[in-house]
Design a protein around this motif. Structure first.
Motif, PDB file in Angstrom:
ATOM      1  N   TYR A  56       0.860  -1.186   0.000  1.00 15.08           N
ATOM      2  CA  TYR A  56       0.000   0.000   0.000  1.00 15.08           C
ATOM      3  C   TYR A  56       0.895   1.234   0.000  1.00 15.08           C
ATOM      4  O   TYR A  56       2.084   1.171   0.316  1.00 15.08           O
ATOM      5  CB  TYR A  56      -0.949   0.017   1.204  1.00 15.08           C
ATOM      6  N   ARG A  57       0.311   2.363  -0.370  1.00 11.09           N
ATOM      7  CA  ARG A  57       1.061   3.617  -0.421  1.00 11.09           C
ATOM      8  C   ARG A  57       0.451   4.594   0.583  1.00 11.09           C
ATOM      9  O   ARG A  57      -0.771   4.773   0.628  1.00 11.09           O
ATOM     10  CB  ARG A  57       1.018   4.215  -1.828  1.00 11.09           C
ATOM     11  N   GLY A  58       1.320   5.220   1.376  1.00 12.11           N
ATOM     12  CA  GLY A  58       0.855   6.194   2.348  1.00 12.11           C
ATOM     13  C   GLY A  58       1.086   5.732   3.767  1.00 12.11           C
ATOM     14  O   GLY A  58       1.431   4.573   4.018  1.00 12.11           O
ATOM     15  N   GLU A  59       0.883   6.629   4.712  1.00 16.16           N
ATOM     16  CA  GLU A  59       1.045   6.336   6.131  1.00 16.16           C
ATOM     17  C   GLU A  59      -0.341   6.264   6.771  1.00 16.16           C
ATOM     18  O   GLU A  59      -1.092   7.246   6.769  1.00 16.16           O
ATOM     19  CB  GLU A  59       1.859   7.441   6.818  1.00 16.16           C
ATOM     20  N   PRO A  60      -0.736   5.098   7.301  1.00 10.01           N
ATOM     21  CA  PRO A  60      -2.085   4.973   7.874  1.00 10.01           C
ATOM     22  C   PRO A  60      -2.322   5.958   9.018  1.00 10.01           C
ATOM     23  O   PRO A  60      -1.466   6.165   9.878  1.00 10.01           O
ATOM     24  CB  PRO A  60      -2.110   3.520   8.381  1.00 10.01           C
ATOM     25  N   ARG A  61      -3.503   6.576   8.996  1.00 13.72           N
ATOM     26  CA  ARG A  61      -3.916   7.477  10.067  1.00 13.72           C
ATOM     27  C   ARG A  61      -5.425   7.321  10.262  1.00 13.72           C
ATOM     28  O   ARG A  61      -6.135   6.889   9.347  1.00 13.72           O
ATOM     29  CB  ARG A  61      -3.561   8.928   9.726  1.00 13.72           C
ATOM     30  N   GLY A  62      -5.915   7.642  11.414  1.00 14.37           N
ATOM     31  CA  GLY A  62      -7.348   7.516  11.698  1.00 14.37           C
ATOM     32  C   GLY A  62      -8.122   8.668  11.097  1.00 14.37           C
ATOM     33  O   GLY A  62      -8.414   9.653  11.788  1.00 14.37           O
ATOM     34  N   CYS A  63      -8.484   8.573   9.822  1.00 15.01           N
ATOM     35  CA  CYS A  63      -9.154   9.669   9.118  1.00 15.01           C
ATOM     36  C   CYS A  63     -10.543   9.964   9.686  1.00 15.01           C
ATOM     37  O   CYS A  63     -11.076  11.056   9.467  1.00 15.01           O
ATOM     38  CB  CYS A  63      -9.273   9.341   7.629  1.00 15.01           C
ATOM     39  N   GLU A  64     -11.150   9.009  10.389  1.00 14.64           N
ATOM     40  CA  GLU A  64     -12.481   9.207  10.964  1.00 14.64           C
ATOM     41  C   GLU A  64     -12.401   9.375  12.478  1.00 14.64           C
ATOM     42  O   GLU A  64     -13.401   9.230  13.186  1.00 14.64           O
ATOM     43  CB  GLU A  64     -13.375   8.027  10.589  1.00 14.64           C
ATOM     44  N   GLY A  65     -11.198   9.683  12.969  1.00 12.84           N
ATOM     45  CA  GLY A  65     -11.014   9.904  14.400  1.00 12.84           C
ATOM     46  C   GLY A  65     -10.863   8.640  15.214  1.00 12.84           C
ATOM     47  O   GLY A  65     -10.785   8.697  16.458  1.00 12.84           O
ATOM     48  N   GLN A  66     -10.785   7.492  14.567  1.00 11.31           N
ATOM     49  CA  GLN A  66     -10.688   6.223  15.285  1.00 11.31           C
ATOM     50  C   GLN A  66      -9.257   5.980  15.766  1.00 11.31           C
ATOM     51  O   GLN A  66      -8.303   6.252  15.045  1.00 11.31           O
ATOM     52  CB  GLN A  66     -11.159   5.061  14.396  1.00 11.31           C
ATOM     53  N   PRO A  67      -9.090   5.481  16.995  1.00 11.73           N
ATOM     54  CA  PRO A  67      -7.745   5.129  17.476  1.00 11.73           C
ATOM     55  C   PRO A  67      -7.175   3.964  16.668  1.00 11.73           C
ATOM     56  O   PRO A  67      -7.890   3.018  16.330  1.00 11.73           O
ATOM     57  CB  PRO A  67      -7.987   4.710  18.933  1.00 11.73           C
ATOM     58  N   LEU A  68      -5.882   4.036  16.356  1.00 16.73           N
ATOM     59  CA  LEU A  68      -5.183   2.971  15.650  1.00 16.73           C
ATOM     60  C   LEU A  68      -4.057   2.432  16.516  1.00 16.73           C
ATOM     61  O   LEU A  68      -3.528   3.144  17.370  1.00 16.73           O
ATOM     62  CB  LEU A  68      -4.605   3.482  14.320  1.00 16.73           C
ATOM     63  N   ALA A  69      -3.680   1.179  16.270  1.00 18.96           N
ATOM     64  CA  ALA A  69      -2.558   0.588  16.993  1.00 18.96           C
ATOM     65  C   ALA A  69      -1.937  -0.502  16.138  1.00 18.96           C
ATOM     66  O   ALA A  69      -2.615  -1.154  15.338  1.00 18.96           O
ATOM     67  CB  ALA A  69      -3.025   0.009  18.333  1.00 18.96           C
ATOM     68  N   TRP A  70      -0.631  -0.690  16.299  1.00 20.12           N
ATOM     69  CA  TRP A  70       0.087  -1.790  15.660  1.00 20.12           C
ATOM     70  C   TRP A  70       0.379  -2.837  16.729  1.00 20.12           C
ATOM     71  O   TRP A  70       1.066  -2.552  17.720  1.00 20.12           O
ATOM     72  CB  TRP A  70       1.400  -1.305  15.048  1.00 20.12           C
ATOM     73  N   TRP A  71      -0.144  -4.056  16.534  1.00 23.46           N
ATOM     74  CA  TRP A  71       0.043  -5.113  17.524  1.00 23.46           C
ATOM     75  C   TRP A  71       0.703  -6.323  16.894  1.00 23.46           C
ATOM     76  O   TRP A  71       0.374  -6.709  15.757  1.00 23.46           O
ATOM     77  CB  TRP A  71      -1.301  -5.547  18.102  1.00 23.46           C
ATOM     78  N   PRO A  72       1.605  -6.996  17.617  1.00 19.09           N
ATOM     79  CA  PRO A  72       2.129  -8.277  17.136  1.00 19.09           C
ATOM     80  C   PRO A  72       0.996  -9.299  17.030  1.00 19.09           C
ATOM     81  O   PRO A  72       0.033  -9.251  17.814  1.00 19.09           O
ATOM     82  CB  PRO A  72       3.142  -8.685  18.219  1.00 19.09           C
ATOM     83  N   ILE A  73       1.109 -10.213  16.091  1.00 20.22           N
ATOM     84  CA  ILE A  73       0.050 -11.203  15.892  1.00 20.22           C
ATOM     85  C   ILE A  73      -0.184 -12.023  17.147  1.00 20.22           C
ATOM     86  O   ILE A  73      -1.340 -12.304  17.521  1.00 20.22           O
ATOM     87  CB  ILE A  73       0.387 -12.113  14.691  1.00 20.22           C
ATOM     88  N   ASP A  74       0.882 -12.389  17.849  1.00 26.81           N
ATOM     89  CA  ASP A  74       0.704 -13.217  19.041  1.00 26.81           C
ATOM     90  C   ASP A  74       0.166 -12.426  20.231  1.00 26.81           C
ATOM     91  O   ASP A  74      -0.090 -12.999  21.304  1.00 26.81           O
ATOM     92  CB  ASP A  74       1.999 -13.933  19.420  1.00 26.81           C
TER      93      ASP A  74
END
Length: 329
Positions: free
Chosen positions: A91-109
């Motif tokens: 994908y192209r771009g840096e993910p951001r919460g465009c609708e104000g939703q909190p985002l997080a990066w989590w390990p699969i485990d």
């Protein structure tokens, strides 16, 4: 009969292998829980088109490449959802919460199923499994028989070459061996799998596996129907062989981690079995609430076809184990 609400979602990963999750608004259905970014398909959209639109609207990124991961049907009581999840590879771009939703990066485990809506839970199971499963040949040697020492060395060498192909689940299946010989073989295979960071599951009744350090158990279809209830206190993976819609429904009800559905194509080991074909495979897998490997006459070359028909990936014996093993038997 009411039609399901069709929802598409995407799993984005960063360079460390973590996946992106978003928190649902408190006032929404399943509010406060975490989910994989996506939303409802609009009329006339394909899943790919809907995913591209949703990722742009929610995250501000442009979808470049993806492939199917899993489809999940779930009845919430007030609504019936068909969740179509894709694994985003580019994908192209840096993910951001465009609708104000909190985002997080989590390990699969670290993905706790209790923090996600029920429909997302099989998705987490699918993310934790590789696309390939190697099934060891039925004529595995007996490590307790000194007369088979050379065959045992050849077997381990073949296993090492097979697992050099990349991440895979290893299923030890050796029905001809007694429990003691099977246990000895499992102990001999553990170092090979551990050295490559791969998990090994054992195709044996759970009661016969005391003291073994494998990462899971694989049940026959017959034993699957003999389990009285879900094994809530189990450790490691629990999967099963399936051949019918009833088998898959039972595996789903018991909350297994995965299933294998066979035979998709004709096989040398079961020449009289009627192949399902890819269309019937897809029909049977769609209502299953767990990842399902396609098994029977397949090789890694069929991975894309398997994914397109709803499979977690491909399970194979001759398609993955070195062909020279046949000549040593």
């Amino acid at each position: 009969m009411r039609a399901p609400i069709q929802v598409v979602a995407g799993v984005l990963r960063d360079t460390a292998g973590q996946v992106l999750v978003a928190q649902r608004p408190a006032q929404s259905h399943q509010g406060g829980l975490w989910e994989f970014p996506g939303g409802k398909l609009e009329p006339g959209e394909t899943p790919e088109q809907g995913l591209a639109r949703e990722l742009h609207e929610e995250l501000g990124v442009e979808l470049l490449a993806s492939r199917p991961l899993i489809q999940v049907e779930h009845d919430y009581g007030d609504r019936w959802v068909l969740l179509d999840v894709h694994l985003v590879s580019s994908y192209r771009g840096e993910p951001r919460g465009c609708e104000g939703q909190p985002l997080a990066w989590w390990p699969i485990d670290a993905l706790n199923q209790d923090r996600f809506p029920p429909a997302d839970r099989p998705v987490i199971q699918a993310l934790g499994l590789p696309s390939l499963c190697l099934i060891t040949p039925q004529d595995a040697p007996d490590p307790t028989d000194q007369g088979q020492k050379q065959r045992m060395e050849q077997f381990l060498a073949c296993l090492e070459r097979a697992t050099d192909a990349g991440d895979m689940l290893v299923l030890l299946r050796a029905h001809a061996l007694g429990d003691a010989a099977f246990a000895a073989l499992a102990r001999a295979l553990v170092p090979v799998c551990q050295a490559r960071g791969m998990r090994m599951v054992l195709n044996r009744a759970p009661g016969a596996l005391s003291g073994l350090s494998a990462q899971g158990v694989h049940l026959t279809a017959r034993y699957l129907h003999e389990l009285p209830e879900p094994l809530t206190k189990r450790t490691g993976l629990l999967g099963a062989s399936c051949h019918t819609a009833e088998d898959l429904a039972r595996a789903s009800d018991l909350e297994l981690d995965y299933a294998m559905l066979s035979p998709v194509q004709a096989t040398r080991s079961h020449p009289d079995a009627q192949p399902l074909g890819w269309d019937e495979f897809a029909r049977l897998v769609r209502p299953a609430r767990l990842p399902v490997y396609a098994l029977g006459g397949l090789t890694p070359a069929e991975l894309s076809q398997a994914w397109a028909h709803g499979a977690q990936g491909v399970a194979a014996m001759r398609g993955l184990f070195p062909a020279e093993w046949d000549s040593t038997s």
